[in-house]
Design a protein around this motif. Structure first.
Motif, PDB file in Angstrom:
ATOM      1  N   LYS A  69       5.062   6.367  -7.302  1.00  0.00           N
ATOM      2  CA  LYS A  69       6.049   6.088  -8.360  1.00  0.00           C
ATOM      3  C   LYS A  69       7.174   7.088  -8.189  1.00  0.00           C
ATOM      4  O   LYS A  69       6.927   8.313  -8.228  1.00  0.00           O
ATOM      5  N   GLN A  86       8.269   1.514  -8.395  1.00  0.00           N
ATOM      6  CA  GLN A  86       7.040   1.507  -7.608  1.00  0.00           C
ATOM      7  C   GLN A  86       7.418   1.353  -6.138  1.00  0.00           C
ATOM      8  O   GLN A  86       8.015   0.354  -5.745  1.00  0.00           O
ATOM      9  N   GLN A 135       0.279   7.879  -5.420  1.00  0.00           N
ATOM     10  CA  GLN A 135      -0.899   7.205  -5.988  1.00  0.00           C
ATOM     11  C   GLN A 135      -1.973   6.999  -4.928  1.00  0.00           C
ATOM     12  O   GLN A 135      -3.142   6.871  -5.260  1.00  0.00           O
ATOM     13  N   ASP A 164       3.734  -5.982  -7.323  1.00  0.00           N
ATOM     14  CA  ASP A 164       4.022  -4.769  -8.108  1.00  0.00           C
ATOM     15  C   ASP A 164       5.074  -3.883  -7.436  1.00  0.00           C
ATOM     16  O   ASP A 164       5.576  -2.939  -8.051  1.00  0.00           O
ATOM     17  N   ILE A 165       5.368  -4.147  -6.176  1.00  0.00           N
ATOM     18  CA  ILE A 165       6.223  -3.229  -5.411  1.00  0.00           C
ATOM     19  C   ILE A 165       7.700  -3.497  -5.704  1.00  0.00           C
ATOM     20  O   ILE A 165       8.190  -4.615  -5.506  1.00  0.00           O
ATOM     21  N   ALA A 194       1.471   4.676  -1.524  1.00  0.00           N
ATOM     22  CA  ALA A 194       2.062   4.077  -2.732  1.00  0.00           C
ATOM     23  C   ALA A 194       2.472   5.231  -3.626  1.00  0.00           C
ATOM     24  O   ALA A 194       1.745   6.222  -3.743  1.00  0.00           O
ATOM     25  N   LEU A 247      -2.778  -1.874  -6.792  1.00  0.00           N
ATOM     26  CA  LEU A 247      -1.528  -2.638  -6.818  1.00  0.00           C
ATOM     27  C   LEU A 247      -1.605  -3.838  -5.890  1.00  0.00           C
ATOM     28  O   LEU A 247      -2.442  -3.882  -4.982  1.00  0.00           O
TER      29      LEU A 247
END
Ligand code: UT7
Length: 340
Positions: free
Chosen positions: A321, A303, A176, A242-243, A319, A238
């Protein structure tokens, strides 16, 4: 078109060097090393085992986990701080030994940030259609470039390798953001000569083996891990909450703890395995990520935040996914085999 990692393999040499053994080599103690770094032991390459050998073994692990995975690989990118030679590239040597002669091959030399840079180079090549499937390695024979009488540096490092495939992934997965940088004012804090026998700012007579100003690197690392990790999250829209998992460069547990505090990812969501491997430079992120995949912590769709720092001084964060689709397919094949 999202690009991401679809397969990951690793290798560490069998020889383990414990802190207790180091106590017999110079004035140090298990207690000092553990309390200052978190490291308990590290793996060392055999005398005749170099970065390319370990890279090849990591690719063998990759192929064993994901049968047929090398099919279609048209580029090999190897990040290393301890290449076999200036040229041929370690990537070309590895490519030749794993049946990928003819694929493009290049080394990425950004010290311990190298794996993050190599992932980004691979992503760029796939996006530009220069390549369709890239084998990305982090391979290190650091024990060969250490001064084994310098107790401040040699206790920190270990050998090993990681191998990843970077290619197109389904929508909603993959990289991302990337944040890459370097600051040469810190160059004299972490160095190793190659052709020139001097580096501006490095004391004359040092540098034949890896040299380091530990305190300077420590301060830089705490700042830059936090800053680059935060930037990578912001770029991807993010925040720390969110991690699912942060996978940092495995240099020193105190650096990781301080960085966690800076950008709000709790230590419980951080993958740490440096106690058993030490700092394996470009191999550290893939070694930690593979371990977290194997024990089920990292799962399809998680994530992730990957962050590294190193000589240059340099940094790299991403970052992403996690795409577990390729791994699931293999797991299903294995189940079917068991059923039969
Ligand atoms: O990929 C990046 C690679 N590099 C790093 O990540 C390095 C980052 N820096 C560090 O991890 C830490 O700075 C070190 C672990 C290298 C050193 O820890 P420190 O808490 O910064 O120790 P220090 O350098 O301030 O040294 C404290 C004392 C010194 O003794 P004096 O001068 O206070 O009497 C050192 O000589 O500890 C001594 N010392 C040791 N003692 C026992 C240094 N190394 C050792 C050792 N065993 N191995």
């Amino acid at each position: 078109m999202p690009i991401g990692i679809t397969a990951l393999g690793t290798y560490v040499p069998t020889r383990v060097l414990t802190n207790k053994e180091l106590e017999g080599m110079f004035d140090t103690s298990d207690e000092w090393i553990v309390s200052r770094t978190g490291i308990r032991e590290r793996h060392l390459a055999a005398e005749d085992e170099f970065a390319s050998d370990m890279g090849v073994r990591a690719v063998n692990d990759l192929s064993a986990r994901y049968p047929g995975v090398l099919e279609g690989v048209d580029m090999v990118v190897c990040a290393t701080s301890s290449p076999d030679a200036l040229f041929p590239s370690t990537a070309a040597i590895i490519a030749g030994q794993v049946g990928l002669n003819g694929a493009g091959a290049l080394d990425v030399l950004v010290a311990c940030s190298g794996f993050m840079y190599a992932l980004s180079v691979a992503q760029g090549m796939v996006l530009a259609k220069t390549a369709t499937k890239v084998l990305v390695l982090g391979a290190e024979a650091l024990s060969k470039i250490l001064d084994w009488t310098d107790r401040t540096t040699c206790i920190l490092f270990g050998d090993g390798a990681g191998a990843a495939i970077v290619e197109e992934v389904p929508e909603g997965y993959g990289f991302q953001s990337f944040v890459l940088g370097a600051d040469s004012t810190g160059g004299p804090s972490l160095y190793k000569f190659a052709v020139a026998d001097h580096i501006p700012g490095v004391p004359v007579g040092t540098g034949a083996m890896l040299g380091m100003n530990g305190r300077e690197v420590f301060k830089f690392a705490v700042r830059v891990l936090g800053d680059s990790g935060e930037k990578a999250m912001n770029k991807a829209g993010l925040s720390g909450s969110d991690i699912d998992w942060m996978v940092p460069h495995q240099a020193n547990v105190r650096i990781i703890e301080s960085a966690c505090g800076r950008f709000g990812v709790p230590l419980e969501k951080t993958v740490i395995n440096l106690d058993r491997y030490g700092n394996t430079s470009t191999a550290s992120v893939p070694l930690a990520l593979r371990e977290a995949l194997d024990d089920g912590r990292v799962k399809d769709g998680d994530q992730l935040l990957l962050v590294a720092f190193g000589g240059g001084l340099s940094w790299g964060a991403s970052a992403m996914k996690w795409y577990g689709g390729a791994g699931r397919k293999v797991a299903v094949q294995e189940q079917e085999l068991v059923v039969k």
